[in-house]
Scaffold this motif. Sequence first.
Motif, PDB file in Angstrom:
ATOM      1  N   GLU A 138       0.808  -1.224   0.000  1.00 27.29           N
ATOM      2  CA  GLU A 138       0.000   0.000   0.000  1.00 27.29           C
ATOM      3  C   GLU A 138       0.840   1.272   0.000  1.00 27.29           C
ATOM      4  O   GLU A 138       0.441   2.283  -0.583  1.00 27.29           O
ATOM      5  N   GLU A 139       2.051   1.231   0.619  1.00 30.54           N
ATOM      6  CA  GLU A 139       2.903   2.422   0.614  1.00 30.54           C
ATOM      7  C   GLU A 139       3.351   2.753  -0.812  1.00 30.54           C
ATOM      8  O   GLU A 139       3.390   3.917  -1.208  1.00 30.54           O
ATOM      9  N   LYS A 140       3.691   1.724  -1.586  1.00 29.31           N
ATOM     10  CA  LYS A 140       4.112   1.952  -2.972  1.00 29.31           C
ATOM     11  C   LYS A 140       2.950   2.466  -3.816  1.00 29.31           C
ATOM     12  O   LYS A 140       3.143   3.317  -4.685  1.00 29.31           O
ATOM     13  N   VAL A 141       1.753   1.963  -3.561  1.00 32.84           N
ATOM     14  CA  VAL A 141       0.580   2.413  -4.317  1.00 32.84           C
ATOM     15  C   VAL A 141       0.329   3.892  -4.053  1.00 32.84           C
ATOM     16  O   VAL A 141       0.134   4.678  -4.983  1.00 32.84           O
ATOM     17  N   VAL A 142       0.369   4.292  -2.778  1.00 28.93           N
ATOM     18  CA  VAL A 142       0.135   5.697  -2.420  1.00 28.93           C
ATOM     19  C   VAL A 142       1.233   6.581  -2.996  1.00 28.93           C
ATOM     20  O   VAL A 142       0.971   7.677  -3.514  1.00 28.93           O
ATOM     21  N   ARG A 143       2.490   6.097  -2.948  1.00 33.95           N
ATOM     22  CA  ARG A 143       3.603   6.867  -3.513  1.00 33.95           C
ATOM     23  C   ARG A 143       3.447   7.029  -5.022  1.00 33.95           C
ATOM     24  O   ARG A 143       3.722   8.089  -5.586  1.00 33.95           O
ATOM     25  N   LEU A 144       2.986   5.973  -5.698  1.00 35.83           N
ATOM     26  CA  LEU A 144       2.787   6.053  -7.151  1.00 35.83           C
ATOM     27  C   LEU A 144       1.674   7.029  -7.521  1.00 35.83           C
ATOM     28  O   LEU A 144       1.761   7.705  -8.549  1.00 35.83           O
ATOM     29  N   VAL A 145       0.639   7.113  -6.702  1.00 39.09           N
ATOM     30  CA  VAL A 145      -0.420   8.098  -6.957  1.00 39.09           C
ATOM     31  C   VAL A 145       0.178   9.502  -6.916  1.00 39.09           C
ATOM     32  O   VAL A 145      -0.106  10.342  -7.786  1.00 39.09           O
ATOM     33  N   ALA A 146       1.029   9.775  -5.927  1.00 38.33           N
ATOM     34  CA  ALA A 146       1.684  11.090  -5.841  1.00 38.33           C
ATOM     35  C   ALA A 146       2.604  11.331  -7.036  1.00 38.33           C
ATOM     36  O   ALA A 146       2.640  12.438  -7.593  1.00 38.33           O
ATOM     37  N   GLU A 147       3.331  10.297  -7.471  1.00 41.34           N
ATOM     38  CA  GLU A 147       4.226  10.444  -8.627  1.00 41.34           C
ATOM     39  C   GLU A 147       3.435  10.662  -9.917  1.00 41.34           C
ATOM     40  O   GLU A 147       3.868  11.418 -10.792  1.00 41.34           O
ATOM     41  N   ILE A 148       2.285  10.035 -10.037  1.00 41.65           N
ATOM     42  CA  ILE A 148       1.427  10.256 -11.212  1.00 41.65           C
ATOM     43  C   ILE A 148       0.963  11.699 -11.236  1.00 41.65           C
ATOM     44  O   ILE A 148       0.939  12.338 -12.296  1.00 41.65           O
ATOM     45  N   ASN A 149       0.615  12.240 -10.073  1.00 42.52           N
ATOM     46  CA  ASN A 149       0.214  13.646 -10.003  1.00 42.52           C
ATOM     47  C   ASN A 149       1.349  14.564 -10.450  1.00 42.52           C
ATOM     48  O   ASN A 149       1.129  15.533 -11.181  1.00 42.52           O
ATOM     49  N   ILE A 150       2.563  14.262 -10.032  1.00 39.25           N
ATOM     50  CA  ILE A 150       3.729  15.073 -10.422  1.00 39.25           C
ATOM     51  C   ILE A 150       3.938  15.006 -11.928  1.00 39.25           C
ATOM     52  O   ILE A 150       4.177  16.033 -12.582  1.00 39.25           O
ATOM     53  N   GLU A 151       3.842  13.811 -12.508  1.00 41.21           N
ATOM     54  CA  GLU A 151       4.033  13.661 -13.956  1.00 41.21           C
ATOM     55  C   GLU A 151       2.924  14.357 -14.737  1.00 41.21           C
ATOM     56  O   GLU A 151       3.166  14.923 -15.807  1.00 41.21           O
ATOM     57  N   LEU A 152       1.718  14.328 -14.213  1.00 44.99           N
ATOM     58  CA  LEU A 152       0.598  14.996 -14.872  1.00 44.99           C
ATOM     59  C   LEU A 152       0.797  16.508 -14.867  1.00 44.99           C
ATOM     60  O   LEU A 152       0.557  17.177 -15.883  1.00 44.99           O
ATOM     61  N   ILE A 153       1.271  17.042 -13.758  1.00 42.29           N
ATOM     62  CA  ILE A 153       1.562  18.485 -13.675  1.00 42.29           C
ATOM     63  C   ILE A 153       2.693  18.843 -14.635  1.00 42.29           C
ATOM     64  O   ILE A 153       2.646  19.872 -15.316  1.00 42.29           O
ATOM     65  N   SER A 154       3.702  17.989 -14.718  1.00 43.96           N
ATOM     66  CA  SER A 154       4.817  18.229 -15.645  1.00 43.96           C
ATOM     67  C   SER A 154       4.325  18.264 -17.089  1.00 43.96           C
ATOM     68  O   SER A 154       4.746  19.124 -17.877  1.00 43.96           O
ATOM     69  N   LEU A 155       3.439  17.347 -17.447  1.00 44.99           N
ATOM     70  CA  LEU A 155       2.867  17.323 -18.796  1.00 44.99           C
ATOM     71  C   LEU A 155       2.091  18.602 -19.077  1.00 44.99           C
ATOM     72  O   LEU A 155       2.255  19.227 -20.131  1.00 44.99           O
ATOM     73  N   GLU A 156       1.275  19.018 -18.127  1.00 43.88           N
ATOM     74  CA  GLU A 156       0.466  20.220 -18.329  1.00 43.88           C
ATOM     75  C   GLU A 156       1.326  21.477 -18.416  1.00 43.88           C
ATOM     76  O   GLU A 156       1.042  22.382 -19.206  1.00 43.88           O
ATOM     77  N   ARG A 157       2.391  21.546 -17.622  1.00 47.97           N
ATOM     78  CA  ARG A 157       3.290  22.711 -17.698  1.00 47.97           C
ATOM     79  C   ARG A 157       4.027  22.757 -19.032  1.00 47.97           C
ATOM     80  O   ARG A 157       4.248  23.821 -19.596  1.00 47.97           O
ATOM     81  N   GLN A 158       4.423  21.586 -19.552  1.00 52.84           N
ATOM     82  CA  GLN A 158       5.097  21.544 -20.852  1.00 52.84           C
ATOM     83  C   GLN A 158       4.135  21.983 -21.951  1.00 52.84           C
ATOM     84  O   GLN A 158       4.536  22.692 -22.879  1.00 52.84           O
ATOM     85  N   MET A 159       2.877  21.577 -21.851  1.00 48.14           N
ATOM     86  CA  MET A 159       1.878  22.022 -22.824  1.00 48.14           C
ATOM     87  C   MET A 159       1.733  23.534 -22.765  1.00 48.14           C
ATOM     88  O   MET A 159       1.629  24.202 -23.803  1.00 48.14           O
ATOM     89  N   ASP A 160       1.753  24.090 -21.560  1.00 46.37           N
ATOM     90  CA  ASP A 160       1.633  25.541 -21.403  1.00 46.37           C
ATOM     91  C   ASP A 160       2.835  26.254 -22.018  1.00 46.37           C
ATOM     92  O   ASP A 160       2.682  27.289 -22.680  1.00 46.37           O
ATOM     93  N   LYS A 161       4.046  25.681 -21.846  1.00 47.51           N
ATOM     94  CA  LYS A 161       5.248  26.287 -22.449  1.00 47.51           C
ATOM     95  C   LYS A 161       5.133  26.313 -23.969  1.00 47.51           C
ATOM     96  O   LYS A 161       5.498  27.299 -24.618  1.00 47.51           O
TER      97      LYS A 161
END
Length: 200
Positions: A138-161
């Motif tokens: 469960e710790e890895k699952v919760v950590r992966l959810v946070a990492e997915i959020n980070i990658e999603l924000i990175s994708l959206e910021r690159q689109m904005d650039k």
Amino acid sequence: MKYKIACSFFLIALLFSCKNDDQKRLSDNQKSIEKRKVIFSKINKGWVFNDSPINTATEGSMATWNELRLFLAELSQKPKKTIEAFQDKSTAISKKVMALNDNIPPEFNKPQIKSRIATLITKVRLLDLFIHLDNIPEEKVVRLVAEINIELISLERQMDKIVEKSKIPLEEGESELMKMMDTARAIPNVIIDPNLPRVE
């Protein structure tokens, strides 16, 4: 007579051993149920995705990029009640994220966006893998959810650039310079051997 006594002792021992096995099985089942409840509560607390667009570029692209809109809509629906619901949801999210590579709008069909999509796909597929294990970490699952959020924000910021760069007007002659720098349009630098036969 000795045979009857031996058989009766054997039957009594067999009954007691069966009773002990049933009690052990019941206690193991109870421990398993309690462990699944703990895992469910941890995953339920950590299952929070950033499903809303963080900038105008993402909002604008959702009108033309249907796969991104469907992926964010899938993230917004949180499963309830059981671990199996989370497993089904992770499978659905995994299918939607794989579709992000299809029909990328031309303005975003660039290596920067594709690399971020590939990273996002990897994280979501890992989440799907870990949540389907028999012993769910469960710790890895919760950590992966946070990492997915980070990658999603990175994708959206690159689109904005990319959108912001496209708003900058080109200077005079810059478009011709860009064409000259394009290696796909360049004349091939092939040395022709004069000894080879030629077709005229």
